[in-house]
Design a protein around this motif. Structure first.
Motif: not given
Length: 126
Positions: A6, A22, A36, A38, A81, A94, A96
């Motif tokens: 990422e 990503c 995605w 988080r 994203l 975050y 991926c």
């Protein structure tokens, strides 16, 4: 070997925008659902968005609908994203992730994904 990386995180003020990227290697990108996720301090990892093949095969968490947009460029083996109208509550690491695709659908459940990146930090200030 499979690698998921990422990039694009950073510090931004509330109301601002960021675009995360990503890149996946070591797999046939076209054959994988990409997602995605988080994780904020003190909270569990949660799904943000995912995409199988088409726009109809996408999913967004209710908290980001209308603000975030997921897309993929198969020619570049890259998932994106786009995050607009960012809020302090979007602050998180975050991640991926990749999942072998069977149909044009995806899930926001982390347990369904096989390969993960190391994460990129997004911090939104008020």
């Amino acid at each position: 070997q499979v690698q998921v990386v990422e990039s694009g995180g950073g510090l931004v003020q509330a109301g601002g925008s960021l675009r995360l990227s990503c890149t996946a290697s070591g797999l046939t990108f076209d054959d994988y659902v990409m997602g995605w996720f988080r994780q904020a301090p003190g909270k569990e990892r949660e799904g943000v968005s995912c995409m199988a093949w088409s726009d109809s095969g996408t999913w967004y968490a209710n908290s980001v609908k209308g603000r975030f947009t997921i897309s993929r460029d198969n020619a570049k083996n890259t998932l994106y994203l786009q995050m607009n109208s960012l809020k302090p509550e979007d602050t998180a690491m975050y991640y991926c992730a990749a999942q072998e695709m069977r149909y044009d659908v995806c899930t926001g459940s982390s347990g369904d994904y096989n390969y993960w990146g190391q994460g990129t930090q997004v911090t939104v200030s008020s």
